[in-house]
Write a protein that holds these residues in place. Structure first.
Motif, mmCIF file in Angstrom:
data_model
loop_
_atom_site.group_PDB
_atom_site.id
_atom_site.type_symbol
_atom_site.label_atom_id
_atom_site.label_comp_id
_atom_site.label_asym_id
_atom_site.label_seq_id
_atom_site.Cartn_x
_atom_site.Cartn_y
_atom_site.Cartn_z
ATOM 1 N N VAL A 7 13.504 -27.745 -37.636
ATOM 2 C CA VAL A 7 14.624 -28.451 -38.239
ATOM 3 C C VAL A 7 15.944 -27.993 -37.611
ATOM 4 C CG1 VAL A 7 14.894 -26.770 -40.116
ATOM 5 C CG2 VAL A 7 15.617 -29.135 -40.460
ATOM 6 N N TYR A 8 15.984 -26.764 -37.142
ATOM 7 C CA TYR A 8 17.191 -26.264 -36.468
ATOM 8 C C TYR A 8 17.414 -27.024 -35.158
ATOM 9 C CZ TYR A 8 16.544 -22.405 -39.750
ATOM 10 O OH TYR A 8 16.388 -21.660 -40.883
ATOM 11 N N ASP A 9 16.327 -27.293 -34.440
ATOM 12 C CA ASP A 9 16.447 -28.046 -33.188
ATOM 13 C C ASP A 9 16.971 -29.447 -33.442
ATOM 14 O OD1 ASP A 9 15.377 -25.889 -31.725
ATOM 15 O OD2 ASP A 9 13.321 -26.544 -32.170
ATOM 16 N N VAL A 10 16.466 -30.083 -34.498
ATOM 17 C CA VAL A 10 16.919 -31.438 -34.838
ATOM 18 C C VAL A 10 18.398 -31.426 -35.192
ATOM 19 C CG1 VAL A 10 16.658 -33.359 -36.455
ATOM 20 C CG2 VAL A 10 14.619 -32.159 -35.611
ATOM 21 N N ALA A 11 18.819 -30.460 -35.997
ATOM 22 C CA ALA A 11 20.229 -30.386 -36.403
ATOM 23 C C ALA A 11 21.133 -30.183 -35.190
ATOM 24 C CB ALA A 11 20.412 -29.237 -37.402
ATOM 25 N N HIS A 12 20.733 -29.303 -34.271
ATOM 26 C CA HIS A 12 21.527 -29.063 -33.073
ATOM 27 C C HIS A 12 21.577 -30.307 -32.204
ATOM 28 C CE1 HIS A 12 23.272 -26.886 -29.709
ATOM 29 N NE2 HIS A 12 22.320 -27.402 -28.917
ATOM 30 N N HIS A 13 20.444 -30.969 -32.035
ATOM 31 C CA HIS A 13 20.374 -32.161 -31.186
ATOM 32 C C HIS A 13 21.228 -33.292 -31.743
ATOM 33 C CE1 HIS A 13 18.533 -35.703 -29.230
ATOM 34 N NE2 HIS A 13 18.232 -34.857 -28.235
ATOM 35 N N ALA A 14 21.232 -33.446 -33.082
ATOM 36 C CA ALA A 14 21.981 -34.549 -33.703
ATOM 37 C C ALA A 14 23.428 -34.181 -34.005
ATOM 38 C CB ALA A 14 21.280 -34.970 -34.992
ATOM 39 N N ARG A 23 18.488 -33.893 -46.091
ATOM 40 C CA ARG A 23 18.773 -35.065 -46.924
ATOM 41 C C ARG A 23 18.248 -36.339 -46.287
ATOM 42 N NH1 ARG A 23 23.692 -32.498 -47.866
ATOM 43 N NH2 ARG A 23 24.759 -33.786 -46.301
ATOM 44 N N VAL A 24 18.370 -36.456 -44.980
ATOM 45 C CA VAL A 24 17.873 -37.650 -44.295
ATOM 46 C C VAL A 24 16.365 -37.801 -44.495
ATOM 47 C CG1 VAL A 24 17.452 -38.682 -42.031
ATOM 48 C CG2 VAL A 24 19.718 -37.745 -42.579
ATOM 49 N N LEU A 25 15.646 -36.685 -44.454
ATOM 50 C CA LEU A 25 14.190 -36.728 -44.555
ATOM 51 C C LEU A 25 13.692 -36.879 -45.991
ATOM 52 C CD1 LEU A 25 13.271 -33.972 -41.954
ATOM 53 C CD2 LEU A 25 13.225 -36.453 -41.646
ATOM 54 N N SER A 26 14.501 -36.409 -46.954
ATOM 55 C CA SER A 26 14.048 -36.466 -48.344
ATOM 56 C C SER A 26 14.741 -37.556 -49.164
ATOM 57 C CB SER A 26 14.257 -35.114 -49.034
ATOM 58 O OG SER A 26 15.634 -34.757 -49.031
ATOM 59 N N ARG A 27 16.050 -37.798 -48.887
ATOM 60 C CA ARG A 27 16.800 -38.808 -49.639
ATOM 61 C C ARG A 27 17.665 -39.607 -48.657
ATOM 62 N NH1 ARG A 27 18.037 -34.111 -52.089
ATOM 63 N NH2 ARG A 27 20.268 -34.355 -51.647
ATOM 64 N N PRO A 28 17.046 -40.424 -47.810
ATOM 65 C CA PRO A 28 17.794 -41.103 -46.741
ATOM 66 C C PRO A 28 18.896 -42.027 -47.245
ATOM 67 C CG PRO A 28 15.567 -42.000 -46.958
ATOM 68 C CD PRO A 28 15.625 -40.771 -47.790
ATOM 69 N N ALA A 34 25.144 -44.371 -40.156
ATOM 70 C CA ALA A 34 25.324 -43.905 -38.779
ATOM 71 C C ALA A 34 24.752 -42.497 -38.606
ATOM 72 C CB ALA A 34 26.804 -43.933 -38.410
ATOM 73 N N THR A 35 25.037 -41.635 -39.573
ATOM 74 C CA THR A 35 24.499 -40.263 -39.502
ATOM 75 C C THR A 35 22.980 -40.281 -39.630
ATOM 76 O OG1 THR A 35 26.533 -39.413 -40.506
ATOM 77 C CG2 THR A 35 24.587 -37.977 -40.546
ATOM 78 N N ARG A 36 22.475 -41.081 -40.564
ATOM 79 C CA ARG A 36 21.027 -41.166 -40.763
ATOM 80 C C ARG A 36 20.333 -41.637 -39.491
ATOM 81 N NH1 ARG A 36 20.739 -44.824 -44.961
ATOM 82 N NH2 ARG A 36 20.539 -46.535 -43.481
ATOM 83 N N ASP A 37 20.899 -42.652 -38.844
ATOM 84 C CA ASP A 37 20.283 -43.175 -37.626
ATOM 85 C C ASP A 37 20.292 -42.133 -36.512
ATOM 86 O OD1 ASP A 37 19.881 -45.511 -38.969
ATOM 87 O OD2 ASP A 37 21.575 -46.588 -38.061
ATOM 88 N N ARG A 38 21.379 -41.359 -36.418
ATOM 89 C CA ARG A 38 21.472 -40.341 -35.375
ATOM 90 C C ARG A 38 20.423 -39.244 -35.603
ATOM 91 N NH1 ARG A 38 26.378 -39.308 -35.991
ATOM 92 N NH2 ARG A 38 26.474 -37.149 -36.763
ATOM 93 N N VAL A 39 20.236 -38.831 -36.859
ATOM 94 C CA VAL A 39 19.241 -37.797 -37.166
ATOM 95 C C VAL A 39 17.835 -38.316 -36.908
ATOM 96 C CG1 VAL A 39 18.195 -36.438 -39.025
ATOM 97 C CG2 VAL A 39 20.698 -36.595 -38.832
ATOM 98 N N LEU A 40 17.542 -39.535 -37.327
ATOM 99 C CA LEU A 40 16.202 -40.087 -37.121
ATOM 100 C C LEU A 40 15.902 -40.274 -35.630
ATOM 101 C CD1 LEU A 40 15.996 -42.703 -40.013
ATOM 102 C CD2 LEU A 40 14.888 -40.465 -39.877
ATOM 103 N N ALA A 41 16.951 -40.608 -34.864
ATOM 104 C CA ALA A 41 16.754 -40.725 -33.418
ATOM 105 C C ALA A 41 16.400 -39.370 -32.818
ATOM 106 C CB ALA A 41 18.008 -41.289 -32.764
#
Length: 373
Positions: A7-14, A23-28, A34-41
């Motif tokens: 999850v740290y890698d995802v946060a750094h990448h996004a 929050r994106v993964l549990s309560r999208p 825009a933030t949700r799409d960036r995290v999911l990407a």
């Protein structure tokens, strides 16, 4: 294999915080699009898979429920499978002649198949993963204990483990007992109308078909289902002042080969009963197998009936008269009962009893195909 992303890698990448990724993964819906799409990407690009264990630690839930039942018949003859050498599976083909008299110990446990299917469907529908465990003899207790430590709740087929063990486990994990009546406990129970179904079928054989000499083929010792079906059989006879023994004299252990064995025993006698009432379809199909080999006509010389309603009975020759129980529904309702208990642990214990149907086919009446749709 490379190290899986965290999850740290995802946060750094996004370019967001770890809390935002969570929050994106549990309560999208709580996150800006825009933030949700960036995290999911980033999740997709990195191939990140959320850790079920980590979520479980946070929520004190695993998202997994368990189903435990007794071991399959095939476990008794289970041998090793070679992966190397002469015994290895190297392909090829051979011709094998199927002899009707051959004993096949690999009996299909079609009842369990249907119940399992219901549990799988409702677990998926309810958002649970399903862990399935089997145990036999001395391994049963340890297996069910191991499962109880890995799941949020547990469904146990009645008779698979002792009532004392269920009482002990229920202090730590919610338990639903499947296919068995309540016996002084405070657990949730889901069962079918075993006694009523067998009583109705037996009454039909006596009242409508004129059968007076009936033999009951019991299943395994200690089976709650079998005990209820036996009581229904005896009640129908008692209602009509017909004698019935205190205990079954024939047992087929719920297997098709057991039914064949019972059939061979019957056909060695001087006379035949008018009807053989079996505690399940597999044994009834075994009796029909033995009758075919012995040259005994079903139903003209011997009526044969079962209980369950598996597809094999609908496809047999003759087709099997049976009591059809809702096996898939039994699995689904058991999952629903467990989900209810997990959501509201303080609710009173529930007992659900599902209805059954007596299905008339050619193994009891040669004209049934004409008179019934």
């Amino acid at each position: 294999m490379t190290k899986p992303p965290t999850v740290y890698d995802v946060a750094h990448h996004a370019g967001v915080s770890i809390a935002t990724v969570s929050r994106v993964l549990s309560r999208p819906d709580d996150v800006k699009p825009a933030t949700r799409d960036r995290v999911l990407a980033s999740v997709g690009e990195l191939g990140y898979v959320p850790s079920g264990a980590a979520r479980g630690l946070a929520a004190r839930r695993t998202g997994v429920i368990g189903l435990f039942f007794q071991g399959l018949d095939a476990m008794d003859d289970l041998g090793d499978i070679a992966l190397e050498g002469d015994e290895a599976a190297a392909g090829g083909a051979r011709i094998v002649r199927d002899i009707p008299e051959r004993t096949d110990t690999r009996t299909l446990n079609l009842y369990f198949d249907e119940v399992l299917r219901g549990c799988e469907l409702e677990s998926w529908r309810s958002g649970f993963a399903l862990l399935v465990g089997v145990g036999r003899g001395s391994t049963a207790t340890q297996t069910v204990r191991d499962m109880a430590g890995r799941v949020d709740g547990l469904m146990v087929l009645a008779g698979s483990t002792s009532e004392e063990e269920l009482a002990r486990l229920s202090r730590h994990v919610p338990i639903v007992v499947m296919a068995g009546p309540r016996r002084g406990d405070d657990l949730d129970h889901v069962s079918v109308s075993n006694a009523e179904g067998m009583r109705t079928l037996t009454a039909h054989l006596i009242d409508d078909l004129g059968a007076r000499e009936l033999e009951y083929v019991a299943g395994s010792l200690g089976s709650p289902d079998d005990a209820e079906r036996w009581s229904g059989f005896r009640a129908a006879l008692a209602d009509r002042s017909l004698e019935a023994p205190e205990e079954p004299t024939l047992r087929g252990d719920f297997t098709r080969e057991g039914g064949r064995r019972v059939g061979r025993e019957l056909f060695r006698r001087d006379g035949l009963p008018r009807a053989v009432v079996c505690a399940n379809d597999q044994m009834a199909l075994g009796v029909i197998d033995a009758a075919r080999i012995a040259g005994v006509a079903v139903p003209e010389e011997l009526i044969v009936t079962g209980f369950d309603g598996i597809d094999a009975g609908r496809l047999s020759a003759p087709r099997l008269t049976t009591v059809r129980q809702p096996m898939e529904t039994l699995g689904r309702v058991s999952v629903q009962a467990l989900a209810r208990r997990l959501a509201e642990p303080k609710l009173p214990a529930m007992s659900v009893r599902l209805p059954v149907e007596v299905v008339l086919r050619e193994s009891s009446e040669s004209s049934v195909a004409v008179s019934l749709p």
